[in-house]
Design a protein around this motif. Structure first.
Motif, mmCIF file in Angstrom:
data_model
loop_
_atom_site.group_PDB
_atom_site.id
_atom_site.type_symbol
_atom_site.label_atom_id
_atom_site.label_comp_id
_atom_site.label_asym_id
_atom_site.label_seq_id
_atom_site.Cartn_x
_atom_site.Cartn_y
_atom_site.Cartn_z
ATOM 1 N N LEU A 1 0.835 -1.211 0.000
ATOM 2 C CA LEU A 1 0.000 0.000 0.000
ATOM 3 C C LEU A 1 0.866 1.256 0.000
ATOM 4 O O LEU A 1 0.523 2.264 -0.648
ATOM 5 N N ASP A 2 1.972 1.206 0.717
ATOM 6 C CA ASP A 2 2.891 2.353 0.711
ATOM 7 C C ASP A 2 3.436 2.615 -0.686
ATOM 8 O O ASP A 2 3.644 3.776 -1.075
ATOM 9 N N GLN B 1 -7.875 6.043 3.067
ATOM 10 C CA GLN B 1 -7.183 7.315 2.868
ATOM 11 C C GLN B 1 -6.680 7.446 1.431
ATOM 12 O O GLN B 1 -6.781 8.511 0.814
ATOM 13 N N LEU B 2 -6.142 6.344 0.903
ATOM 14 C CA LEU B 2 -5.669 6.363 -0.483
ATOM 15 C C LEU B 2 -6.832 6.588 -1.448
ATOM 16 O O LEU B 2 -6.722 7.391 -2.386
ATOM 17 N N VAL C 1 0.845 4.449 -2.512
ATOM 18 C CA VAL C 1 0.825 5.845 -2.061
ATOM 19 C C VAL C 1 1.956 6.627 -2.723
ATOM 20 O O VAL C 1 1.780 7.781 -3.133
ATOM 21 N N ASP D 1 -7.912 10.168 -1.386
ATOM 22 C CA ASP D 1 -6.991 11.052 -2.109
ATOM 23 C C ASP D 1 -7.164 10.955 -3.621
ATOM 24 O O ASP D 1 -6.866 11.914 -4.343
ATOM 25 N N GLU E 1 -1.187 10.115 -10.902
ATOM 26 C CA GLU E 1 -2.409 10.177 -10.103
ATOM 27 C C GLU E 1 -3.649 9.887 -10.937
ATOM 28 O O GLU E 1 -4.550 9.162 -10.498
ATOM 29 N N LYS F 1 0.972 7.510 -6.136
ATOM 30 C CA LYS F 1 -0.006 8.595 -6.141
ATOM 31 C C LYS F 1 0.664 9.965 -5.979
ATOM 32 O O LYS F 1 0.157 10.976 -6.475
ATOM 33 N N GLU F 2 1.807 10.003 -5.299
ATOM 34 C CA GLU F 2 2.481 11.282 -5.072
ATOM 35 C C GLU F 2 2.962 11.906 -6.376
ATOM 36 O O GLU F 2 3.135 13.119 -6.455
ATOM 37 N N ILE G 1 -8.864 -0.726 -5.906
ATOM 38 C CA ILE G 1 -8.220 -0.492 -4.612
ATOM 39 C C ILE G 1 -9.189 -0.776 -3.467
ATOM 40 O O ILE G 1 -8.804 -1.307 -2.428
ATOM 41 N N LYS H 1 -5.548 2.748 5.803
ATOM 42 C CA LYS H 1 -4.667 3.272 4.753
ATOM 43 C C LYS H 1 -5.341 3.184 3.383
ATOM 44 O O LYS H 1 -5.157 4.065 2.537
ATOM 45 N N THR H 2 -6.142 2.130 3.165
ATOM 46 C CA THR H 2 -6.851 1.984 1.889
ATOM 47 C C THR H 2 -7.878 3.095 1.709
ATOM 48 O O THR H 2 -7.991 3.691 0.622
#
Length: 914
Positions: free
Chosen positions: A302-303, A342-343, A306, A346, A315, A309-310, A325, A339-340
């Motif tokens: 997951l990290d 939040q992703l 992320v 975003d 994105e 995505k940055e 996801i 965390k899922t």
């Protein structure tokens, strides 16, 4: 290991129970003992050599009496012995005895037992003497053709190590290994051979890969991992090769091995930024998360999502995969779900928000149907907050979300219901078109609300936003329904007289001390019924709250009744109806006041609540325009200001986040074109495999702060004086829950110090993992000793101890040098974090503060902390002490927020005497 420069690859735990044996007794055991006795003697010799003892007289004895033995245990011990024993004279020449040892090596390389051959080959990788290896080269080459794969793969490792250290001994090693690789069938042997070609002759490795690139998917996972590494390094050094190998990486995304898929996806992302490549890598990551059972693996992958995505260009690609996801939500682990969500939040956009909301609504309903799990309530809170954020960002979705969430106002979990209430309050203020819907749903669930805190919030919302005559009448009806028969006191007395039986059990239990959400102590009444009676279970909710002594909800009810009564007066022109409605509202307030002053409630009404209800009665009796404006306009304006400030804060944080993502280039910055960059100038591109290896080894380079206090020298603690016979200093390295002490010990005398031992002990919740091994220090020699300490709690600790040693040749008792204490500060291993007000209050209430009270000065510290943090310099000591919740929290909070001088410049109204 001693301070000498001898290389040792083997670490052995040394027992400290007995004194080391003499050289004569060891020699006698090695010569005349049986196999078991020789084994024990050889172990003792190895331990003594590791401790720095020189035993040259035993070398020939071991060659004559131990080396010829065929016992497997002795052969394994001999490999360790030959690894650590000095093999050269002081001038660097090879010892004559090593010729006999070399012959023994050669025999072991030709031994019929494959384990002995393989272990000998592994041992040869550790030798640094070319004279010993040269006679063995034919035997090592022959091992490449052995029938057993264990021997062959270790032979490849031996050849690789010898070629790297002494290329002249086997100059044709790359060609030899390439031929071996072409004909080899075993996966582990092919992996070792291919790995050698990568580092020794990359062109040959690429040639081999080109011949079998279409069969890569059929290879074993260990070989596939090495192929991924080779492709990454080649394309990293020569970007023009990407087109040649990118298809191979795409194929490896379909590998059966999760490790290969993970590495291939990471390599694909670094080699190509094309949308198809990013989508393929992201899809691979998502499949890994769903299929892997280990939650740690899920969080790591997951990290990586992320990180994707940055990147601004990635994105939009990930936005198309939001629904994939969300499949990760099937995982029961709360951290993964958090965390899922939040992703997904975003990545949400106007294109996918509707689908996202549908999935989240299904998840919310699912949490209400499943059997209660310890994390179900927390997961429901996460879902509510995510839906809240979606509705704020996309107002069109609010109408679909609100009806589902309003059902949870009656949830038994107060935290989830509070999140729903906060969302409803914000939605009804921001979205005018949704107010009738929200009021209607609120009236439907109002009677089912179980929590007094949620009840108060629902009352406030109804009182503030009921704007029609029908809604106001409905609110009054629901209040009467929730309050029950009035007057309350008379009806309760009648019930008591008609239903209470003499034999009804009333027991006296021990008073239970509780901690409120603010950290203050509250005492529960000792007089309690043994079980709830049927009468209590049948009480309307508001009546039950009042009889339990919670009159804060009565003050909230009085405000609500005042608001709707004043609004009703402005809507209805008939005086009779106006007076009737106001009289009904005043009657409800009066009966609540009467109840509060009676002895029926478990706790009497407070003066503050009496003042509030009395004020509302006065307002309704006068009905002045000023009070009408205050109650019906100013309150809503205050909420509007608060929400506006919150929205501005969110926008500011989002703006800062977007500024971090955007790469700003100054006008005078040089532009770097990859196609025009020389190979030796590409150091700016970091090798991900090398960074991963360094991170695993703990060698990641961190930039030291410009402040000298943050440098490593600041963490060095002097343990002894400069005039002591043994000087010691320690570098304290704190890494989360581990503390590593790197102690430098210097022999400042002209004597040899034997059995020099660092003895450590701890105070507090610190635990020494292992006892440091003793060592021998030559005159004016030095050594480094490492000790590991585990941190068990968030309390400060002390490490203390001494250094004991024997002086060589002296008959005196053991000498001792006492060390200075090392103070471990909690702030060294506490990392700053953030949380919402609700989460902070929950954690604050759950922590067992009453167990942390240690001394009166701690209370004084908390008093000063309250004075400082609240800017109330005239707060009385009694009020300050009533908020005491533990020295540790005050200490941490004051030092982290206000610095070390948190207690400076504080004055109080009168001195504190404890």
């Amino acid at each position: 290991m001693t301070a000498a420069e001898n290389v040792c690859y083997t670490l052995i735990n040394v027992p400290m129970d007995s004194e080391p044996p003499s050289e004569i007794s060891l020699k006698n055991d090695l010569e005349k003992g049986d196999v078991k006795l020789k084994t024990e003697a050889l172990k003792k010799v190895i331990i003594m050599i590791l401790n720095g003892e020189k035993l040259p007289g035993l070398l020939m004895t071991i060659i004559r009496f131990v080396l010829p033995l065929q016992d497997h245990t002795i052969k394994k011990l001999l490999l360790v012995f030959w690894e650590i024993v000095p093999k050269t004279t002081p001038d660097g020449r090879l010892l004559q005895e090593m010729i006999l040892v070399c012959d023994a090596y050669r025999k072991d390389l030709q031994h019929p037992n494959e384990f002995i051959r393989g272990s000998t080959l592994r041992f040869l990788c550790k030798l640094k003497e070319a004279e010993l290896l040269e006679p063995l080269m034919p035997a090592i080459r022959a091992c490449l053709e052995h029938r057993h794969s264990y021997v062959r793969r270790n032979a490849v490792l031996a050849i690789y190590t010898i070629y790297r250290n002494f290329e002249h001994l086997i100059p044709d090693a790359p060609e030899l290994i390439h031929d071996f690789l072409v004909n080899e069938k075993d996966a582990s042997c092919k992996r070792n051979a291919f790995m050698m070609l990568i580092h020794a002759d990359q062109d040959r490795a690429l040639d081999y890969l080109s011949t079998c690139i279409d069969q890569v998917q059929t290879f074993g996972d260990i070989l596939q991992l090495v192929i991924v590494e080779l492709i990454y390094k080649v394309c990293h050094a020569n970007p023009s090769e990407r087109a040649r190998f990118i298809r191979c990486i795409y194929n490896l995304l379909q590998s059966s091995s999760p490790a290969v898929k993970y590495e291939a996806a990471g390599t694909l992302v670094t080699l190509s930024s094309a949308p198809t490549a990013i989508k393929a890598a992201a899809q691979c990551y998502i499949d890994l998360i769903i299929k892997e059972s280990d939650n740690n693996v899920k969080l790591i992958v997951l990290d990586r999502l992320v990180e994707l995505k940055e990147h601004p260009s990635h994105e939009r690609v990930l936005q198309d995969l939001v629904m994939d996801i969300l499949r990760v939500l099937s995982t029961p682990d709360l951290e993964v779900r958090k965390k899922t969500l939040q992703l997904a939040l975003d990545l949400v956009s106007s294109r996918n928000v509707e689908e996202l909301v549908i999935v989240l609504k299904k998840e919310v309903i699912k949490t209400n149907n499943v059997t209660e799990h310890e994390d179900t309530d927390k997961y429901r809170q996460l879902l509510v907050r995510t839906l809240h954020s979606c509705s704020v960002r996309f107002p069109d979705m609010a109408a679909n979300v609100i009806p589902v969430l309003m059902e949870f106002l009656s949830d038994s979990n107060e935290a989830a219901a509070a999140d729903v209430l906060e969302f409803v309050r914000e939605a009804i203020q921001r979205f005018d078109n949704l107010r009738p819907l929200i009021v209607e749903k609120m009236l439907e669930v109002f009677h089912a609300i179980k929590s007094v805190k949620i009840y108060r919030g629902a009352l406030w919302i109804l009182g503030e936003y009921c704007s029609t005559k029908e809604d106001i009448q409905s609110v009054m009806t629901e209040v009467r329904r929730s309050l029950g028969e009035i007057p309350i006191v008379e009806s309760e007395i009648k019930k008591e007289a008609g239903e209470l039986k003499p034999e009804e059990e009333v027991t006296v239990g021990p008073a239970q001390k509780l901690v409120t959400e603010m950290g203050t102590y509250a005492t529960q009444s000792a007089l309690s019924s043994s079980r709830p009676t049927k009468k209590e279970e049948d009480r309307p909710p508001l009546r039950g709250f009042l009889l339990d002594g919670d009159f804060f909800v009565a003050a909230s009810l009085a405000t609500t009744l005042t608001k709707i009564a004043l609004r009703y007066v402005s809507l209805v022109q008939e005086k009779k109806k106006q007076n009737s409605f106001i009289a009904e509202a005043m009657l409800l307030m009066a009966t609540i006041l009467h109840l509060g002053k009676s002895s029926l409630p478990k706790k009497p009404i407070t003066d503050d609540d009496v003042d509030r209800i009395s004020l509302c009665l006065k307002v309704l009796s006068e009905c002045s325009p000023l009070m009408n404006d205050i109650f019906n306009k100013e309150c809503r304006q205050s909420l509007s200001h608060m929400l506006s400030a919150k929205l501005e804060e969110e926008k500011l944080s989002q703006k800062k986040e977007s500024e971090k993502r955007n790469v700003t280039v100054q006008p005078d910055d040089p532009i770097s074109f990859m196609q025009l960059t020389a190979k030796n100038e590409m150091s700016s591109k970091e090798d991900q495999f090398q960074l991963s290896l360094l991170a695993a080894m703990g060698n990641t380079q961190r930039k030291e702060a410009a402040d000298p206090l943050a440098s490593k020298l600041n963490k060095v603690t002097q343990l002894t004086g400069f005039s002591d016979p043994v000087y010691a200093e320690a570098y304290v390295h704190v890494n989360q829950y581990d503390i590593v002490l790197d102690v430098l010990v210097v022999n400042q005398t002209s004597d040899t110090l034997q059995n020099c031992t660092l003895e450590l002990a701890t105070l507090g919740d610190l635990k020494l993992v292992e006892k440091p091994s003793p060592l021998t220090l030559a005159p004016h020699d030095f050594a480094n000793i490492k000790a590991n300490v585990k941190v068990a709690s968030t309390e400060n600790g002390i490490i203390f101890g001494n250094i004991v040693y024997d002086v060589s040749g002296a008959a005196s008792d053991r000498n001792c040098v006492v060390l200075s204490d090392i103070h471990i500060d909690i702030m060294d291993y506490i990392q700053p974090a953030s949380c919402t007000d609700a989460e902070f209050r929950q954690m604050w209430a759950e922590f067992e503060w009453e167990n942390k009270v240690s001394c009166m000065p701690c209370m004084l510290f908390w008093v000063f902390h309250i004075l400082k943090s609240t800017n109330m310099k005239c707060l009385t000591p009694e009020k300050a002490l009533s908020g005491y919740c533990g020295f540790m929290a005050a200490n941490l909070y004051a030092r982290s927020i206000f610095g070390e001088d948190a207690l400076a410049n504080v004055s109080i109204e009168k001195p504190i005497h404890l």
